[in-house]
Structures are given as structure tokens and as C-alpha cells.
Design a protein around this motif. Structure first.
Motif, PDB file in Angstrom:
ATOM      1  N   SER A 185       0.842  -1.198   0.000  1.00 54.65           N
ATOM      2  CA  SER A 185       0.000   0.000   0.000  1.00 54.65           C
ATOM      3  C   SER A 185       0.878   1.249   0.000  1.00 54.65           C
ATOM      4  N   VAL A 186       0.231   2.388  -0.227  1.00 55.60           N
ATOM      5  CA  VAL A 186       0.934   3.665  -0.265  1.00 55.60           C
ATOM      6  C   VAL A 186       1.685   3.890   1.047  1.00 55.60           C
ATOM      7  N   ALA A 187       0.979   3.706   2.166  1.00 54.24           N
ATOM      8  CA  ALA A 187       1.594   3.973   3.463  1.00 54.24           C
ATOM      9  C   ALA A 187       2.769   3.028   3.715  1.00 54.24           C
ATOM     10  N   GLU A 188       2.619   1.768   3.329  1.00 51.63           N
ATOM     11  CA  GLU A 188       3.707   0.807   3.543  1.00 51.63           C
ATOM     12  C   GLU A 188       4.937   1.186   2.718  1.00 51.63           C
ATOM     13  N   ASN A 189       4.675   1.621   1.497  1.00 53.38           N
ATOM     14  CA  ASN A 189       5.781   2.044   0.651  1.00 53.38           C
ATOM     15  C   ASN A 189       6.528   3.218   1.261  1.00 53.38           C
ATOM     16  N   VAL A 212      -0.409  15.901   4.674  1.00 57.51           N
ATOM     17  CA  VAL A 212       0.440  16.452   3.631  1.00 57.51           C
ATOM     18  C   VAL A 212      -0.315  16.517   2.315  1.00 57.51           C
ATOM     19  N   SER A 213      -1.077  15.485   2.005  1.00 61.22           N
ATOM     20  CA  SER A 213      -1.739  15.475   0.708  1.00 61.22           C
ATOM     21  C   SER A 213      -2.830  16.542   0.664  1.00 61.22           C
ATOM     22  N   ASP A 214      -3.461  16.816   1.798  1.00 57.38           N
ATOM     23  CA  ASP A 214      -4.438  17.910   1.819  1.00 57.38           C
ATOM     24  C   ASP A 214      -3.763  19.261   1.668  1.00 57.38           C
ATOM     25  N   SER A 247      -4.885   8.353  -1.266  1.00 50.45           N
ATOM     26  CA  SER A 247      -5.323   7.608  -0.093  1.00 50.45           C
ATOM     27  C   SER A 247      -4.194   6.678   0.345  1.00 50.45           C
ATOM     28  N   PRO A 248      -3.815   6.723   1.632  1.00 47.22           N
ATOM     29  CA  PRO A 248      -2.683   5.926   2.108  1.00 47.22           C
ATOM     30  C   PRO A 248      -2.923   4.425   2.025  1.00 47.22           C
ATOM     31  N   ASP A 249      -4.189   4.010   1.921  1.00 47.40           N
ATOM     32  CA  ASP A 249      -4.468   2.572   1.996  1.00 47.40           C
ATOM     33  C   ASP A 249      -4.472   1.877   0.645  1.00 47.40           C
ATOM     34  N   ARG A 250      -4.385   2.663  -0.438  1.00 48.68           N
ATOM     35  CA  ARG A 250      -4.494   2.008  -1.743  1.00 48.68           C
ATOM     36  C   ARG A 250      -3.214   1.250  -2.099  1.00 48.68           C
ATOM     37  N   THR A 251      -3.387   0.227  -2.920  1.00 46.78           N
ATOM     38  CA  THR A 251      -2.233  -0.562  -3.366  1.00 46.78           C
ATOM     39  C   THR A 251      -1.562   0.177  -4.515  1.00 46.78           C
ATOM     40  N   VAL A 252      -0.254   0.266  -4.467  1.00 45.99           N
ATOM     41  CA  VAL A 252       0.472   1.044  -5.469  1.00 45.99           C
ATOM     42  C   VAL A 252       0.256   0.494  -6.874  1.00 45.99           C
TER      43      VAL A 252
END
Lengths: 334, 504
Positions: free
Chosen positions: B95-99, B120-122, B129-134
Motif C-alpha cells: 500500500s501507499v503507506a507501507e511504501n 500532507v496530501s491535503d 489515499s494511504p491505503d491504496r495498493t500502489v
């Protein structure tokens, strides 16, 4: 070699004498006249199998089951020979050669077919088939191919005593049997294939860059079938020449690990046909030298195998170290 | 204003080439500074030195007035330097956050990190979204992951290497808003790009490198793109010429071409129908990862298609492999030079054989004519001005631009009936790019049907007769290239991939 020496010291032997026994005795020692032909006898199957394997290895196709293909080649070859016994004719031996090649080929086609059809891993399947082949060998030597005049001992009739089927030395006492000739032909054939022929080019491109190979029009399915088939065929030939010549008969412990050692030979020879020829000679040397060391110095057989393993390990390490620099510490994440 | 970072007399030599020779420049806080130069001018080496990946042989750097000599990227990051690379280093399956956590020294707990990412994104208008898979993200969104990864470390200097090559015009606008906001907050930005118009609209100042030396400084907003390009190249540029022409018979006809992607994160092709005629150049735009590779593979024969989908001069060729298609005159040059269009560790002679075997008569019943391949390679090298000591050199040893010239030249010289190229001038400097475009136009002039797949819209507008865009594996209706506006093109490319405009 240094570490090999250490190993021999650890076993309580004189390292210099041990290494001298392994590398010098077979070639120039007192009994070299006996060992030199042995060099050809041991080297030929190694080279023959290794050449076949190297084609696949170059293309990234890993046939680890040459041992099984070697056994099957021997069984098919011997089977044809025994079926004709005691009929003497000139065509028996060529027929056995064809059968041996076919036996190895068909055994290699099993993993090849499963790979292209179902995407199975050829390493695993070919390796497992070695054990199937070993069981098959045991069953044959205890059952169908058992010598009816063998007083119940396991093992087939001795093909050395069946003239039409005997793969005799071409020149008496030289160790130069048909398998040696086949090995030399294979070396030349592989060399020409790799340097001059489209198929050899396809093999090299596939190994270097599979996508580029696909782009240039290589059909990966056909390549897998060819490489596996070729290595199986050559392994089968090696088995057939062995069973009809130096070994003479099908026995439970007929296979002595040529199929696995050939993997070392292939890499030791840098997957290059001429390199393999030299590496095959070197490996045969350590085999024979190891035997002598065993009998003269009482070195355990396992020590010789460790020594052979070290040889490969250091060679590959050398390869690695000349291409990459060793860095200590953790890699940086960027 | 005192400089945030000052470089003085930086020199770095590699065996056989001086990558940077006495390079000095300084960047003030909040300044957006452009670094310009041809391929091999030394831009990458310079930023690698600032980022601590490469150690300079001579010269020194100062940051906020104190000496700055990062031994490794970690030190550079600690000093406040962040870098967004041209090629992403992300794991598709995470996911985005894991990356982002993977790239940090001391990652906070996942929940805290996710909140920080949202903040930060806001703040910077980078919706993510931090949870999406890259693996599911578009190239633009992946780039946002990289940018946010840098911003979380609150850098004082942000280095961006060719950030817009993978973005649609709308996404570029959003990126620029973000960068302007950062700059207004006092973050300096070192911006590397080939796209001069972008630099003119974004950057405050520019340093131009040629052959490792600084050859000039300028204020981009007051200098024309052409002047900047000529400073980079050092000579006057030729604009490719094309004559007006009437297209001939249909050469390539795609009918509802659909194909699955060979890779898990690829893009399937969906019902593509288009015709290309003799002497015509069809330009296909679109953001990377929208089916470009798959389209090329379907045309080159690397992936086979169903009956009736790919027609060539009235014959069905969908079931023919690459070699058979080459024999008919369908040639192609994929985007990835190393490992796809060419074998890195093989010589140029062998690489000439790679696709030249069929049409150049180098394959005589299976026996390969290496002397002929060598002659063919030499012809390519000469005709296309490939700079290399000779055809025995490995493809890997050539610079990207030179190898690209070789790859394109190899196909062009085989007199194709249909030529498909993907990113023909990617990473190639201005003069070489012009030469390649000219070669493509000359081919069309002589009756070849040419399909150019590219992400460089300026290039497509320059050479295409008709333009279409790939989006999510679908091809838009082609329309005449002349008179298309950037907005129209952007819409054909699928806009900004469903993202809202940054609320800056």
C-alpha cells in the motif's frame, strides 16, 4: 585448493601428498597407464551431459534431472540390447544408441511438456523424476532385466560379454569408446550451434534478455522443448554408452551421480563447449585422483566430494567478486 | 538573499569521461532552479552529488553557509535534501503507506503515518489515499507517493528529475501548483527537465550544462525555448520538415483489437479500431501504462491476437509471430531499450542480427551470416551517427540516446512497410531527437505507414498527420493533428485521471 589442503589437514592427512595424489598421480604417477584411459571413461559422460545442460542453462532453462535421464537412457539402451540377446548383428548397437537417446529425451520431455503446458517449475519436476528413475532402475535390475543365469544376484546380463551390444574401446586399452567420440562430437556440435546457428543465437538471447528474445521472434515454447530435449538426449546417450561399455550391466547402483556432477562441470566450463571439455577432464581427474587418495591415503570418499564442491564454490565466488564489489553494512533505501 | 545551497567547482570524472567539470551554482531558499542540458551533459551526476550518491573528486558544497559533504543519501536527507527520481522505486504489491514507511529511517506507527500522509496530501493538493495498493495507481499518482515521501521529511531543497514525463497536461498543472506552493513556503526546488516550455512557466532561474560544464545561466521566463535549446546543444537546431502529401492505401487495419496484458499490473487493450495508410504518421499519445507496451506487442507479434483483429494490406496477420511479420515488412521498436529492443551484454553486431536476420538476408537456412550482420551494424552506426568505437561494443556501453539511434536506425534501414515505434526519442537529446523524427518523416515520405506511440505531445504534434490517445487500454477516435489544442488533447488522454483540482 588452499582450503582443500586445510580440509585434508583437518582430517589428519598430509595436504601436499593428498593434492599431489589427486591431481598428479592419475596423469604422471606410477600407474598412470591404467588411470589415463579411466580419465576418458569418466570424462566422456560428464562432458556429454554437461554440454546438453549448458544449452538449457544458457537460456535460463534449468534441467537438474540429468541423472534421471542418464538412468533412463541406460535402461532403454540396455533394454534393446537385452531384447536381442543372444542374436548377433551389426545393427544392434546403433539401435541401442537410438533407444538410449530416446530414453533420455522422453524423460526430459516430461518436465518440458509440463512446463510449457501448465507452467510447472522444470527444476522441481526434473529433479523429482531422478528419484522415479532410480526406483525404476532398481525394479528393472531386480525384475525384468535380471540376468536369468545370474544365480539370483540383482543385475542384468553383462553386455560386455555380448559382442553386438558391447561398447568396446575403439583402440584396445585406450579407454576411447564410442561415448568419448560422441562427447567430442557434441562439443563441436554445441560450439557450431552457439556461434553460427540461429537456434544457438536464440538460446543466448533468451538467457541474456528474455523480452528481447521474444521481440526478435524466438518462440519460448519451442526453445524449452528443444533445450530440455537436447539435454535429455545427450544424458540418455551418456547413460547408454556407460551401461554398454565400462559398467557393462544394469545394476541397482548403476548411477554414480554423473548427472549432478555434470551441473558442476557445465558451470566450471562457464557454459562454453570448450570450457566444458576442459572442466570435464578436471572433474574426471578429481574423481580418479580421489579414488587413488581413498585407497592410498585412506581419505574418506566424502572428503573428495567436499573438495569438488569447494572447487565450484570458489570458482563461482571468484566470478561474483570480479563483477561485484563486496560492501559491508546495510544497503541504502532511496 | 543568502544561498540555501552553493556548489563550487564540483568536478567528477569517470573513466574516459569527465561528467562534471568545475560546476558552480547556488540556489536561494524558495527558488525554483532549472537544470538544463542534453543527455550526458552531467545533470544526473550533479544531483547525485548533492544527494550523496556520488562523491565529487574536487570542489565543495555549502548548505546555509556551512560545509556540506553528504557521504550517503541518508546524510543528505538529514540535512534537508529530498529527491524525486525519474524512475519510481515503489513496490506494486504494497500500500501507499507501507511504501512510504519502507523509505523512512524511523517509521512511525502505521496509523500515525497514514494521518500524516493525509495531512500532507491535503495541504499540498496531492489527493492520495494511504491505503491504496500502489499497483492500482496511475503514473501520476505514483509520483505523488514519491513526492509525499519526500515532503514528510520536510526538505529545504527538493530535487525533481524529469517529473512531468509521465503526466497528462492537467496533472502537470496540479503538480506545478504544488511546487509553487512549496516554493512560496521557502522550499527551494532543483528542477530537471527537457521540456523547455514547462521550465519557462515554472522556474525562476536556470543553469545550462553542456559536456559537464556550465555554459550559461538565464532567466527562463525571459528567454525563448529555442534560445535555451540552442544553448544546450551549442548549435542551431533544425526543425524536422515535412511535405504535404496525400495518404495512400490502407496498410494497417485494427478491428476491435482486444488483448490481455501479459503482466499482472499491465493494461489490457480494449476494442481498438483504427486504420493507418501508406505515407501517413499516426501519433498515439497517452500517459504511460495505458496500454502502450501492450499495443506495440500486439502489432510486433509478441502477443498474438484473435482472427480478424490485425489486418495488414488486406491479410490477417494477427496469428503470425514476430519473424513472420518482419518478413512481411512490419517492423517495430519498443520503448525499453535495454532488455527489450536490445540485449545489453551483446555486441551491436549481435543486436543488429536480433531483428535484422529476416529482412537483411542474414539467416541462410539457419546459419547466421555474422560478417553481414557486422556490415549492417556498421551501416546503422554510420547512417544514424551512433557514437561508439565500433560494432563490437556491447549495447550496454552506449549512452541511452546513442542506443536509441541505433535501435531506430536498425528498423528504419530495413525498409519497413509499417513501422511502429514506442517513445522514439525518450531520453534523447534535442539534436538526436530531431534526427530521429526526420528519419521517421522521411520514411513516411517514401510510403511507409508509421505509428508513433509517445508521451511527448510536442513531438506528436510535430510529426503526426493524425492524433489519437490511449486511455485505459482504449484508443480515442483519431483526429487531424493540425489545429488540436492542448486542452483537447488532454481531454482525449482522459483528463487528470479523475482527480480534483488542487485546493491551494
Amino acid at each position: 585448493m588452499f582450503f582443500g589442503g586445510l580440509l585434508f589437514v583437518a582430517l589428519g592427512k598430509d595436504p601436499v601428498a593428498a593434492i599431489r595424489t589427486i591431481f598428479y598421480e592419475p596423469l604422471f604417477g606410477q600407474y598412470a597407464f591404467y588411470y589415463r584411459p579411466q580419465l576418458l571413461v569418466k570424462g566422456a559422460p560428464l562432458v556429454l551431459i554437461a554440454i546438453g545442460l549448458s544449452l538449457g542453462f544458457k537460456a535460463g532453462i534449468w534441467n537438474i534431472g540429468a541423472e534421471g535421464q542418464y538412468i533412463m537412457g541406460a535402461l532403454f539402451g540396455a533394454g534393446v540390447g537385452l531384447a536381442f540377446y543372444p542374436y548377433e548383428a551389426w545393427f544392434v548397437f546403433p539401435l541401442m544408441v537410438a533407444a538410449g537417446a530416446f530414453g533420455g529425451w522422453i524423460w526430459a520431455m516430461i518436465p518440458a511438456f509440463l512446463k510449457v503446458r501448465f507452467g510447472t517449475n522444470e527444476i522441481l519436476v526434473s529433479l523429482m523424476l531422478v528419484y522415479v528413475a532410480e526406483q525404476f532402475l532398481a525394479s528393472m535390475s531386480l525384475g525384468l532385466m535380471k540376468n536369468p543365469e545370474g544365480f539370483g544376484f540383482p543385475g542384468s546380463r553383462n553386455l560386455q560379454q555380448y559382442e553386438s551390444a558391447f561398447n568396446a574401446d575403439l583402440i584396445e586399452g585406450s579407454g576411447m569408446h564410442w561415448g568419448v567420440v560422441a562427447a567430442l562430437i557434441a562439443v563441436i556440435f554445441a560450439y557450431v550451434l552457439l556461434s553460427k546457428h540461429r537456434l544457438g543465437f536464440a538460446i543466448r538471447v533468451t538467457g541474456e534478455a528474455p523480452r528481447a528474445a521474444r521481440f526478435s521472434g524466438v518462440n519460448p515454447v519451442r526453445l524449452v522443448l528443444f533445450c530440455m530435449g537436447m539435454s535429455g538426449l545427450l544424458a540418455g546417450l551418456a547413460g547408454m554408452f556407460e551401461v554398454s561399455g565400462p559398467a557393462g550391466q544394469v545394476t541397482i547402483d548403476f548411477n554414480v551421480g554423473y548427472g549432478f556432477t555434470a551441473i558442476i562441470v557445465a558451470f566450471l566450463g562457464r557454459l562454453h563447449p570448450v570450457g566444458i571439455l576442459l572442466a570435464g577432464g578436471l572433474m574426471a581427474l578429481t574423481y580418479i585422483g580421489g579414488d587413488i587418495a581413498q585407497s592410498q591415503l585412506g581419505l574418506p570418499a566424502a572428503a573428495i566430494q567436499v573438495f569438488q564442491g569447494m572447487l565450484l564454490f570458489f570458482l563461482l565466488a571468484l566470478d561474483m567478486l570480479t563483477h561485484y564489489r563486496l560492501r559491508f553494512g546495510t544497503a541504502e533505501v532511496v | 538573499m543568502t544561498a540555501l545551497i552553493a556548489l563550487e567547482g564540483l568536478t567528477k570524472a569517470y573513466p574516459g569521461v569527465v561528467a562534471n567539470d568545475d560546476v558552480s551554482l547556488s540556489i536561494a531558499p524558495g527558488e525554483v532552479h532549472a537544470l538544463l542540458g542534453e543527455n550526458g551533459a552531467g545533470k544526473s551526476t550533479l544531483v547525485k552529488m548533492i544527494y550523496g550518491l556520488v562523491k565529487p573528486d574536487a570542489g565543495h558544497m555549502q548548505m546555509n553557509g556551512t560545509a556540506f559533504a553528504p557521504a550517503e543519501p541518508r546524510a543528505a536527507r538529514a540535512a534537508g535534501v529530498g529527491m524525486v527520481f525519474q524512475h519510481f522505486s515503489l513496490f506494486d504489491a504494497l500500500s501507499v503507506a507501507e511504501n512510504i514507511a519502507l523509505g523512512m529511517e524511523h517509521p512511525p506507527a502505521m496509523r500515525t503515518l497514514s494521518q500524516q500522509i493525509r495531512d500532507v496530501s491535503d495541504t499540498y493538493g496531492l489527493p492520495l489515499s494511504p491505503d491504496r495498493t500502489v499497483g492500482d495507481l496511475s503514473a501520476g499518482e505514483r509520483q505523488r507517493v514519491e513526492i509525499i515521501r519526500c515532503l514528510l521529511q520536510e526538505p529545504k531543497l527538493l530535487i525533481m528529475d524529469e517529473p512531468t514525463s509521465v503526466l497528462t497536461p492537467q496533472e502537470v498543472e496540479i503538480l506545478f501548483k504544488t511546487l509553487r506552493k512549496l516554493s512560496a513556503e521557502g522550499t527551494a526546488i532543483l528542477y530537471i527537465s527537457h521540456k523547455l516550455e514547462e521550465i519557462r512557466s515554472l522556474c525562476d532561474s536556470a543553469t545550462i550544462l553542456r559536456l559537464g560544464r556550465v555554459v550559461g545561466h538565464c532567466t527562463p521566463s525571459e528567454t525563448s525555448a529555442r534560445d535555451m535549446a540552442e544553448m544546450m546543444v551549442g548549435t542551431t537546431l533544425k526543425t524536422p520538415m515535412r511535405a504535404g502529401k496525400t495518404p495512400g492505401d490502407v496498410v494497417l487495419e485494427l478491428t476491435e483489437l482486444s488483448a490481455k496484458s501479459p503482466s499482472a499490473f499491465g493494461m489490457p487493450l480494449r476494442e481498438i479500431s483504427v486504420q493507418v495508410r501508406r505515407g501517413e504518421v499516426l501519433g498515439i499519445g497517452g500517459v504511460a501504462g495505458n496500454g502502450q507496451d501492450e499495443l506495440l506487442a500486439a502489432l510486433s507479434g509478441e502477443t498474438l491476437s484473435k482472427r480478424g483483429m490485425v489486418g495488414f494490406k488486406g491479410n490477417d496477420v494477427g496469428l503470425l509471430g514476430p519473424t513472420a511479420r518482419r518478413a512481411l515488412g512490419i517492423l517495430s521498436a519498443p520503448e525499453e531499450r535495454l532488455g527489450h529492443a536490445a540485449v545489453p551484454d551483446m555486441s551491436l553486431t549481435e543486436n543488429a542480427m536480433l531483428t535484422g536476420a529476416a529482412r537483411e538476408g542474414l539467416d541462410r537456412g539457419g546459419i547466421l551470416d555474422w560478417a553481414g550482420a557486422r556490415r549492417f551494424a556498421e551501416t546503422i552506426i554510420k547512417t544514424f551517427d551512433v557514437r561508439t568505437p565500433g560494432p563490437a561494443n556491447a549495447a550496454r556501453s552506449l549512452s541511452g540516446g546513442n542506443l536509441q539511434k541505433f535501435v531506430i536506425g536498425r528498423e528504419v534501414l530495413q525498409r519497413p512497410e509499417l513501422l511502429v515505434v514506442n517513445q522514439p526519442t525518450w531520453g534523447v537529446d534535442a539534436s538526436a531527437a530531431a534526427a530521429i523524427r526526420q528519419a521517421l518523416l522521411d520514411l513516411a515520405e517514401n510510403g511507409t505507414a508509421v505509428v508513433v506511440i509517445s508521451q511527448d505531445l510536442d513531438e506528436l504534434m510535430e510529426i503526426s498527420d493524425r492524433f489519437a490517445a490511449l486511455n485505459e487500454g482504449r484508443l480515442s477516435e483519431p483526429s487531424p493533428a493540425q489545429g488540436l489544442t492542448v486542452d483537447e488533447i488532454g481531454l482525449m488522454m482522459g483528463g487528470a485521471h479523475g482527480m480534483e483540482v488542487a485546493h491551494v
